[in-house]
Design a protein around this motif. Structure first.
Motif, short mmCIF file in Angstrom:
data_model
loop_
_atom_site.label_atom_id
_atom_site.label_comp_id
_atom_site.label_asym_id
_atom_site.label_seq_id
_atom_site.Cartn_x
_atom_site.Cartn_y
_atom_site.Cartn_z
N GLU A 73 0.83 -1.20 0.00
CA GLU A 73 0.00 0.00 0.00
C GLU A 73 0.87 1.26 0.00
O GLU A 73 0.56 2.24 -0.68
CB GLU A 73 -0.94 -0.01 1.21
N LYS A 76 2.20 1.80 -3.48
CA LYS A 76 1.14 2.30 -4.37
C LYS A 76 0.99 3.82 -4.21
O LYS A 76 0.89 4.56 -5.19
CB LYS A 76 -0.19 1.61 -4.06
N VAL A 77 0.96 4.26 -2.96
CA VAL A 77 0.79 5.69 -2.70
C VAL A 77 2.00 6.47 -3.21
O VAL A 77 1.85 7.54 -3.82
CB VAL A 77 0.56 5.96 -1.20
N THR A 144 -7.52 10.98 -3.14
CA THR A 144 -6.64 9.82 -3.07
C THR A 144 -7.39 8.56 -3.49
O THR A 144 -6.86 7.73 -4.25
CB THR A 144 -6.09 9.64 -1.64
N ASP A 145 -8.59 8.39 -3.02
CA ASP A 145 -9.39 7.22 -3.39
C ASP A 145 -9.67 7.19 -4.89
O ASP A 145 -9.64 6.12 -5.53
CB ASP A 145 -10.72 7.22 -2.63
N TYR A 148 -6.51 6.07 -6.64
CA TYR A 148 -6.28 4.66 -6.32
C TYR A 148 -7.17 3.78 -7.19
O TYR A 148 -6.73 2.78 -7.77
CB TYR A 148 -6.57 4.45 -4.84
N PHE A 153 -5.89 -0.37 -8.69
CA PHE A 153 -5.23 -1.06 -7.59
C PHE A 153 -6.17 -2.00 -6.84
O PHE A 153 -5.75 -2.69 -5.91
CB PHE A 153 -4.63 -0.05 -6.61
N LYS A 156 -9.34 -1.29 -1.66
CA LYS A 156 -8.35 -0.97 -0.63
C LYS A 156 -8.55 -1.89 0.57
O LYS A 156 -9.70 -2.13 0.97
CB LYS A 156 -8.49 0.49 -0.18
N TRP A 161 -6.67 1.32 5.65
CA TRP A 161 -7.14 2.60 5.11
C TRP A 161 -8.23 3.15 6.03
O TRP A 161 -9.42 3.11 5.72
CB TRP A 161 -7.63 2.41 3.67
#
Length: 203
Positions: A73, A76-77, A144-145, A148, A153, A156, A161
């Motif tokens: 995670e 990914k960020v 952000t969501d 994502y 991805f 989550k 999260w």
């Protein structure tokens, strides 16, 4: 006062373009020959980077089981942040809102500068992070969501999260217990008394 790499007005993001670019960066990192070293080294010194306000907010946190998942995670960020910075050149804009457990893992990954610099050079990307710009206001359904999701991805892992409101609730629940153990302000101050006159052992 405006600093290089920062803008005074938020730059609108093309979520589709940046999300796809973030996905490409993440895939390239995973395919890199140093990927295993990066992830393994990020997890190697857990005693050095565990805090009371990040991983501890995960329900029944288990270092062995949770940390490898959370490392994915964090990467990914970092890939999404790199894509934002690449598109905007703006450090402020690239400081995406994330929950505290994910942020703590990001710090662990960034503590591997030798490996990261080589990956950056090979991929021609820049992984950015500025602690002074962090704001722990992540909630579901924000920018952000959207990035994502666009990156593909997948769902989550909500175990990590956590929205800021829930993190705050959990921290409040832990605070009294920590203070009883002599840890004040989640580690900003302690009440433990130790002998400051300990001398070096004789050789």
């Amino acid at each position: 006062m405006q600093t290089e790499g920062m803008t005074s007005q938020p730059v609108p993001l093309d979520v589709h373009v940046i999300g796809n670019r973030g996905a490409a960066i993440f895939a390239a990192v995973q395919a890199h020959e140093l990927y295993a070293r990066l992830t393994e080294s990020s997890l190697a010194y857990s005693d050095c980077w565990f805090t009371n306000t990040g991983f501890a907010t995960v329900s029944q946190w288990d270092q062995e089981k949770d940390a490898p998942v959370l490392a994915i995670e964090g990467l990914k960020v970092l890939a999404l942040k790199a894509a934002v910075f690449e598109a905007t050149g703006d450090e402020v804009r690239a400081e995406l809102l994330v929950p505290s457990p994910v942020d703590e893992m990001i710090h662990a990954i960034l503590a591997q500068p030798n490996v990261l610099r080589r990956i950056e050079a090979d991929l021609r990307v820049q992984f950015v992070h500025a602690t002074e710009l962090e704001e722990f206001r992540y909630e579901f359904g924000g920018e952000t969501d959207a990035l994502y999701e666009t990156a593909g991805f997948g769902p989550k892992p909500l175990r990590y999260w956590l929205p800021a409101s829930e993190v705050g609730r959990r921290l409040a629940a832990m605070e009294a217990g920590l203070e009883t153990a002599g840890v004040i302000g989640f580690g900003k101050r302690t009440t433990h008394r130790f002998d400051d006159t300990v001398a070096p052992a004789a050789v």
